[in-house]
Scaffold this motif. Structure first.
Motif, PDB file in Angstrom:
ATOM      1  N   ILE A 255       0.968  -1.155   0.303  1.00 24.65           N
ATOM      2  CA  ILE A 255      -0.208   0.135   0.415  1.00 24.65           C
ATOM      3  C   ILE A 255       0.391   1.443   0.042  1.00 24.65           C
ATOM      4  O   ILE A 255       1.110   1.937   0.501  1.00 24.65           O
ATOM      5  CB  ILE A 255      -0.838   0.057   1.295  1.00 24.65           C
ATOM      6  N   ILE A 256       1.261   1.576  -1.308  1.00 31.14           N
ATOM      7  CA  ILE A 256       2.407   2.559  -1.265  1.00 31.14           C
ATOM      8  C   ILE A 256       1.748   3.712  -2.520  1.00 31.14           C
ATOM      9  O   ILE A 256       1.119   3.223  -3.316  1.00 31.14           O
ATOM     10  CB  ILE A 256       3.398   2.289  -1.737  1.00 31.14           C
ATOM     11  N   ALA A 257       2.051   4.997  -1.779  1.00 34.75           N
ATOM     12  CA  ALA A 257       1.519   5.923  -2.367  1.00 34.75           C
ATOM     13  C   ALA A 257       2.247   5.961  -4.027  1.00 34.75           C
ATOM     14  O   ALA A 257       3.111   5.887  -3.776  1.00 34.75           O
ATOM     15  CB  ALA A 257       1.254   7.135  -2.060  1.00 34.75           C
ATOM     16  N   TYR A 258       1.406   6.209  -4.782  1.00 35.25           N
ATOM     17  CA  TYR A 258       1.736   6.558  -6.369  1.00 35.25           C
ATOM     18  C   TYR A 258       2.497   7.582  -6.790  1.00 35.25           C
ATOM     19  O   TYR A 258       2.274   9.300  -6.136  1.00 35.25           O
ATOM     20  CB  TYR A 258       0.634   6.067  -7.497  1.00 35.25           C
ATOM     21  N   ASN A 259       3.619   7.930  -7.569  1.00 34.16           N
ATOM     22  CA  ASN A 259       4.491   8.624  -7.971  1.00 34.16           C
ATOM     23  C   ASN A 259       4.804   8.962  -8.863  1.00 34.16           C
ATOM     24  O   ASN A 259       5.173   8.359  -9.703  1.00 34.16           O
ATOM     25  CB  ASN A 259       6.687   8.917  -6.691  1.00 34.16           C
ATOM     26  N   LYS A 260       4.543   9.538  -9.974  1.00 31.85           N
ATOM     27  CA  LYS A 260       4.325   9.616 -11.131  1.00 31.85           C
ATOM     28  C   LYS A 260       5.093  10.130 -11.622  1.00 31.85           C
ATOM     29  O   LYS A 260       5.763  11.750 -11.453  1.00 31.85           O
ATOM     30  CB  LYS A 260       2.712  10.878 -11.318  1.00 31.85           C
ATOM     31  N   ARG A 261       5.946   9.233 -12.419  1.00 35.45           N
ATOM     32  CA  ARG A 261       7.137  10.469 -13.180  1.00 35.45           C
ATOM     33  C   ARG A 261       7.339   9.603 -14.421  1.00 35.45           C
ATOM     34  O   ARG A 261       7.884   9.568 -15.414  1.00 35.45           O
ATOM     35  CB  ARG A 261       8.219   9.463 -12.329  1.00 35.45           C
ATOM     36  N   ASN A 262       7.134  11.603 -15.391  1.00 39.58           N
ATOM     37  CA  ASN A 262       6.882  11.797 -16.567  1.00 39.58           C
ATOM     38  C   ASN A 262       6.564  10.437 -17.567  1.00 39.58           C
ATOM     39  O   ASN A 262       6.613  10.128 -18.403  1.00 39.58           O
ATOM     40  CB  ASN A 262       8.643  11.796 -17.212  1.00 39.58           C
ATOM     41  N   GLU A 263       5.273   9.864 -16.595  1.00 28.55           N
ATOM     42  CA  GLU A 263       4.607   9.007 -17.643  1.00 28.55           C
ATOM     43  C   GLU A 263       3.298   9.588 -18.715  1.00 28.55           C
ATOM     44  O   GLU A 263       3.123  10.519 -17.892  1.00 28.55           O
ATOM     45  CB  GLU A 263       3.760   8.437 -15.840  1.00 28.55           C
ATOM     46  N   ARG A 264       2.980   8.710 -19.765  1.00 33.17           N
ATOM     47  CA  ARG A 264       1.641   9.525 -19.757  1.00 33.17           C
ATOM     48  C   ARG A 264       0.796   8.852 -19.673  1.00 33.17           C
ATOM     49  O   ARG A 264       0.128   8.031 -18.812  1.00 33.17           O
ATOM     50  CB  ARG A 264       1.529   8.597 -21.872  1.00 33.17           C
ATOM     51  N   GLU A 265      -0.424   9.274 -19.563  1.00 32.86           N
ATOM     52  CA  GLU A 265      -1.631   9.389 -18.973  1.00 32.86           C
ATOM     53  C   GLU A 265      -1.759   8.300 -19.935  1.00 32.86           C
ATOM     54  O   GLU A 265      -1.947   7.597 -21.321  1.00 32.86           O
ATOM     55  CB  GLU A 265      -2.852   9.826 -19.213  1.00 32.86           C
ATOM     56  N   PRO A 266      -2.836   6.771 -18.975  1.00 30.00           N
ATOM     57  CA  PRO A 266      -3.458   5.311 -19.640  1.00 30.00           C
ATOM     58  C   PRO A 266      -4.282   5.853 -20.526  1.00 30.00           C
ATOM     59  O   PRO A 266      -5.352   6.244 -19.896  1.00 30.00           O
ATOM     60  CB  PRO A 266      -3.471   5.115 -18.596  1.00 30.00           C
ATOM     61  N   ILE A 267      -4.272   5.115 -21.707  1.00 27.98           N
ATOM     62  CA  ILE A 267      -5.599   5.070 -21.935  1.00 27.98           C
ATOM     63  C   ILE A 267      -5.968   3.562 -21.431  1.00 27.98           C
ATOM     64  O   ILE A 267      -5.633   2.735 -21.707  1.00 27.98           O
ATOM     65  CB  ILE A 267      -4.927   5.049 -23.852  1.00 27.98           C
ATOM     66  N   GLY A 268      -7.111   4.443 -21.543  1.00 24.91           N
ATOM     67  CA  GLY A 268      -8.815   3.216 -21.490  1.00 24.91           C
ATOM     68  C   GLY A 268      -8.368   2.606 -19.769  1.00 24.91           C
ATOM     69  O   GLY A 268      -9.659   2.198 -19.464  1.00 24.91           O
ATOM     70  N   PHE A 269      -7.601   3.775 -18.838  1.00 23.16           N
ATOM     71  CA  PHE A 269      -7.658   3.728 -17.240  1.00 23.16           C
ATOM     72  C   PHE A 269      -7.572   4.843 -16.638  1.00 23.16           C
ATOM     73  O   PHE A 269      -7.667   6.419 -17.709  1.00 23.16           O
ATOM     74  CB  PHE A 269      -6.384   3.068 -16.775  1.00 23.16           C
ATOM     75  N   ASP A 270      -8.243   5.298 -16.075  1.00 21.50           N
ATOM     76  CA  ASP A 270      -8.510   6.466 -14.682  1.00 21.50           C
ATOM     77  C   ASP A 270      -6.850   6.720 -13.942  1.00 21.50           C
ATOM     78  O   ASP A 270      -5.948   5.506 -13.972  1.00 21.50           O
ATOM     79  CB  ASP A 270      -9.172   6.609 -13.673  1.00 21.50           C
ATOM     80  N   LYS A 271      -7.376   7.676 -13.114  1.00 18.86           N
ATOM     81  CA  LYS A 271      -5.445   7.651 -12.222  1.00 18.86           C
ATOM     82  C   LYS A 271      -5.451   6.348 -11.548  1.00 18.86           C
ATOM     83  O   LYS A 271      -3.344   7.054 -10.511  1.00 18.86           O
ATOM     84  CB  LYS A 271      -5.638   8.982 -11.955  1.00 18.86           C
ATOM     85  N   HIS A 272      -6.004   5.976 -11.124  1.00 13.64           N
ATOM     86  CA  HIS A 272      -6.110   5.016 -10.822  1.00 13.64           C
ATOM     87  C   HIS A 272      -5.642   3.049 -10.476  1.00 13.64           C
ATOM     88  O   HIS A 272      -5.665   3.134 -10.173  1.00 13.64           O
ATOM     89  CB  HIS A 272      -7.599   4.807  -9.124  1.00 13.64           C
ATOM     90  N   PHE A 273      -5.324   3.913 -12.493  1.00 10.71           N
ATOM     91  CA  PHE A 273      -5.078   2.619 -13.452  1.00 10.71           C
ATOM     92  C   PHE A 273      -6.678   1.484 -13.095  1.00 10.71           C
ATOM     93  O   PHE A 273      -6.548   0.682 -13.523  1.00 10.71           O
ATOM     94  CB  PHE A 273      -4.722   2.332 -12.689  1.00 10.71           C
ATOM     95  N   ALA A 274      -8.050   1.757 -12.485  1.00 15.78           N
ATOM     96  CA  ALA A 274      -9.409   1.315 -13.537  1.00 15.78           C
ATOM     97  C   ALA A 274      -9.032   1.598 -14.321  1.00 15.78           C
ATOM     98  O   ALA A 274      -9.258   2.300 -14.840  1.00 15.78           O
ATOM     99  CB  ALA A 274      -9.712   1.586 -11.976  1.00 15.78           C
ATOM    100  N   PRO A 275     -10.091   0.353 -14.929  1.00 13.98           N
ATOM    101  CA  PRO A 275     -10.522  -0.034 -16.521  1.00 13.98           C
ATOM    102  C   PRO A 275     -11.731   1.150 -16.257  1.00 13.98           C
ATOM    103  O   PRO A 275     -12.454   1.810 -15.325  1.00 13.98           O
ATOM    104  CB  PRO A 275     -10.103  -0.616 -16.793  1.00 13.98           C
TER     105      PRO A 275
END
Length: 452
Positions: free
Chosen positions: A302-322
């Motif tokens: 259970i670790i907080a996500y640290n966004k590192r110059n990553e593209r927005e995932p297509i087909g998923f939200d910010k929590h990586f749920a579809p």
């Protein structure tokens, strides 16, 4: 906004409000003094006879932290001026008060033998055996504290030679890659990438951790860099019991994430805690090898996500749920531990969506967490269950603050990293011993109430 009630450390405060004799007896009883005494005393009858009461000296060292006496010379003066305090520390009236050099030699023996780490672990195992540690979540974090001396002046570095412009030839590139690989292989363990720690044994991880004072930097709550010259204390704390389960002392410039795997391996190899399920950390520990180590332990990150110059995932939200055709997020439903699979169900917006019956939206999504351990955890990121577990991480911050405020973690009186590590080991040992003493007294009180 809901109020989160955290278990308090009031039990320790009650203990510290007791009479000195009872307080010292309760705390020292939690520490294996015989094991320490065996290390520091002579093993042979040959040589000069011992004139010092080493057992009382060991007790007085711990009492110095209990009573928040800032320096050893203040402890010696207190022993000279207060006969009751001297007797409470285990000295006889006829015993002479040891000198500063005598205490210094004793501390050197304690540091060089690593006996403090062994006794610390024994206190934790005793608390587990007596049923005071039944945590299902461990929180990991680091706290910084300054060295006694000022930082040395910076050395002027010579300017590097200008790089050759243009693309390297195939032969030059192959040679460069070979040199880089050899350079990486020759680096010390803690200067390599974090994944090098995964297959390293725990003994090597502990012995090679740098302990010399160095410049460290960390962002404060306002996002500004804070610099200090000194050390870091890395702790793994049970979130409900608030015992320190594992520690790691390091130089101030070591990144927090590089102390996580030694702490995790220490918990896995040295503690028999079948109740453990979750390891929670802040965004500074968001590295794939840490997730991999937790997964190897059969637990969940259970670790907080640290966004590192990553593209927005297509087909998923910010929590990586579809997401559905109209970009509504699917809802986390459950986790199948057997197949390590997360189950997501239709978004609530599907109830009145005109596309619900068109056959273009999937009713259920299933995602294996091993697809990407960093993105997918159980429970799923963004869910209420994930947030509630992550909130438990504040336990380690509270313990860090308690060590600094009441156990003199900030009061380093030694010049070398090894001696400062001894100070850190005593602080964490006295804290755990105080916690165990308070829990024993509470358990005894409950038994008396039930008997009445």
């Amino acid at each position: 906004m809901t109020i989160i009630r955290q278990p308090s450390l009031f039990g320790i405060q009650e203990l510290y409000d007791m009479e000195p004799t009872q307080k010292y007896d309760a705390i020292i009883a939690a520490i294996d003094l015989d094991k320490i005494y065996h290390v520091v005393t002579k093993k042979s009858r040959l040589g000069a006879p011992e004139e010092l009461n080493y057992a009382a000296m060991i007790i007085s060292i711990f009492v110095r932290y209990i009573e928040r006496i800032p320096m050893v010379k203040d402890l010696i003066q207190r022993l000279k001026d207060d006969i009751t305090f001297k007797l409470n520390c285990g000295f006889l009236v006829s015993d002479r008060v040891p000198s500063e050099s005598s205490y210094s030699r004793l501390l050197t023996k304690l540091v060089e033998s690593n006996i403090l780490e062994d006794v610390f672990e024994k206190v934790v195992l005793q608390a587990i055996e007596e049923g005071f540690i039944t945590d299902d979540t461990v929180a990991i974090d680091a706290t910084h504290f300054e060295a006694r001396d000022q930082a040395p002046s910076k050395e002027e570095k010579s300017k590097p030679e200008p790089k050759k412009r243009g693309r390297k030839s195939k032969e030059e590139r192959d040679q460069w890659l070979k040199e880089q690989a050899e350079k990486e292989a020759s680096l010390p363990l803690y200067e390599k990438k974090i994944e090098a720690q995964l297959d390293a044994p725990l003994g090597e991880l502990r012995s090679e951790m740098p302990v010399d004072p160095k410049w460290g930097v960390k962002k404060n709550s306002e996002g500004k860099n804070v610099f200090w010259f000194g050390y870091k204390g890395n702790l793994a704390v049970g979130t409900s019991s608030q015992y320190i389960l594992q520690t790691a002392f390091s130089s101030g410039n070591l990144h927090d994430s590089k102390a996580a795997i030694p702490l995790l391996k220490g918990i896995h190899e040295n503690l028999s805690l079948s109740s453990l399920c979750y390891q929670t950390m802040d965004a500074g520990y968001d590295y794939e090898p840490i997730y991999e180590q937790v997964h190897r332990m059969g637990q969940r990150s259970i670790i907080a996500y640290n966004k590192r110059n990553e593209r927005e995932p297509i087909g998923f939200d910010k929590h990586f749920a579809p997401t559905c055709f109209r970009e509504h997020s699917y809802r986390y439903d459950s986790f199948d531990a057997k197949y390590e699979t997360l189950k997501y169900t239709r978004p609530k917006e599907c109830s009145d969506c005109p596309l619900a019956n068109e056959g273009i939206c999937q009713k259920v999504f299933k995602m294996k967490i091993t697809t990407d351990l960093r993105k997918y955890s159980a429970p799923a990121r963004g869910s209420m269950a994930w947030k509630n577990i992550f909130k438990r991480r504040t336990a380690v911050e509270r313990v860090n603050a308690y060590l600094k405020e009441f156990f003199q973690l900030n009061n380093v009186r030694y010049r070398t990293g090894k001696r400062a590590k001894g100070h850190f080991d005593i602080v964490t040992l006295v804290y755990n011993a105080s916690k165990l003493a308070a829990d024993r007294m509470n358990a005894q009180l409950i038994q008396q109430q039930q008997a009445a």
